[in-house]
Enzyme design. Structure first.
Site, short mmCIF file in Angstrom:
data_model
loop_
_atom_site.label_atom_id
_atom_site.label_comp_id
_atom_site.label_asym_id
_atom_site.label_seq_id
_atom_site.Cartn_x
_atom_site.Cartn_y
_atom_site.Cartn_z
N TYR A 155 -0.44 -3.27 -3.54
CA TYR A 155 -1.37 -2.86 -2.49
C TYR A 155 -0.81 -1.67 -1.72
O TYR A 155 -1.51 -0.66 -1.49
CB TYR A 155 -1.64 -4.02 -1.54
N LYS A 159 -2.33 2.25 -1.40
CA LYS A 159 -2.71 2.87 -0.13
C LYS A 159 -1.87 4.10 0.20
O LYS A 159 -2.37 5.05 0.81
CB LYS A 159 -2.63 1.83 1.00
#
Length: 251
Positions: A155, A159
């Site tokens: 994740y 990002k």
């Protein structure tokens, strides 16, 4: 309020959370809105809410990990409303909570496909639609895009990539009058945040809130206000930036 009067906006992940709040805010500001999501029933409910308030909107099914879906989304927006001025690339998914060695290759690829490739797929077609007249694009990154996120390496990598993509594309497309920025939410009251909190070790969410300045989660509407500002003429000198909206977690 008519800051976006006559403009056309796409919101991916528009069925819930920050996306839903932003779609509603855009419409209240006068924009015609494409509510794009995989969750058709919830997205159509957002469209219906906009229409009840006197706005104009349409639903478009999109899986942002599929480039052809993103192309169809932009095409549908232009065919229905005649142009594209604003895009909020917000669709995403939470990562698995585990050590990096246990994240799994399939999980890694899925996270990158949705959270990073999905933004790229959308931007390619949005930029082509905006080049002749300019526009504004806002991408959803995260506090995990500016610092490490233990047990969420896939994740965090996705990002970080969104911020790099945002800044790089902004440098290319400013000459066309296209402003590209990102928002970096912290803990916001969304279903995805609840899902991540449930999967995390007990006390993780409380520890994050305790580490922030305001010591509370954000509301989706608070994030939507930032997106609204970035897409309006009030932010006409803002480009290539990533804005923290995290209650001071990263201060």
């Amino acid at each position: 309020m008519s800051d976006l009067q006559g403009r056309v906006a796409i919101v991916t992940g528009g069925a819930a959370g920050i996306g839903r709040a932003t779609a509603l805010l855009f419409a209240r500001a006068g924009a015609r809105v494409v509510v794009a999501d995989r969750a058709e029933e919830a997205a159509r409910a957002v469209v219906a809410e906009i229409e009840r308030e006197g706005g104009e909107a349409m639903f478009q099914h999109v899986d942002v990990s599929r480039e052809e879906d993103c192309a169809a989304m932009v095409k549908a927006a232009v065919e229905r409303f005649g142009r594209l001025d604003i895009a909020f690339n917000n669709a995403g998914m939470p990562g698995r909570v585990s050590k990096t060695e246990d994240q799994g290759f399939a999980h890694w690829h899925r996270i990158i496909d949705v959270n990073l490739n999905g933004v790229f797929h959308c931007m390619v077609h949005e930029l082509r639609a905006m080049k002749e007249h300019g526009g504004s694009i806002v991408n959803t990154a995260s506090v995990a895009g500016v610092r490490g996120a233990p047990f969420s390496s896939a994740y965090a990598a996705s990002k970080h990539g969104v911020i790099g993509l945002t800044r790089s594309a902004a440098r290319e497309y400013g000459r066309y009058g296209i402003r590209i920025n990102a928002i970096c939410p912290g803990v916001v009251k969304t279903a995805m945040a609840e899902e991540l909190a449930t999967a995390s070790p007990p006390g993780t969410a409380d520890a994050l809130l305790a580490a922030s300045i305001l010591r509370r989660p954000g509301e989706p509407e608070e994030a939507a206000e930032l997106v609204m500002w970035l897409c309006s003429d009030k932010a006409s000198f803002v480009a290539g930036a990533h804005y923290m909206i995290d209650g001071g977690l990263t201060a």
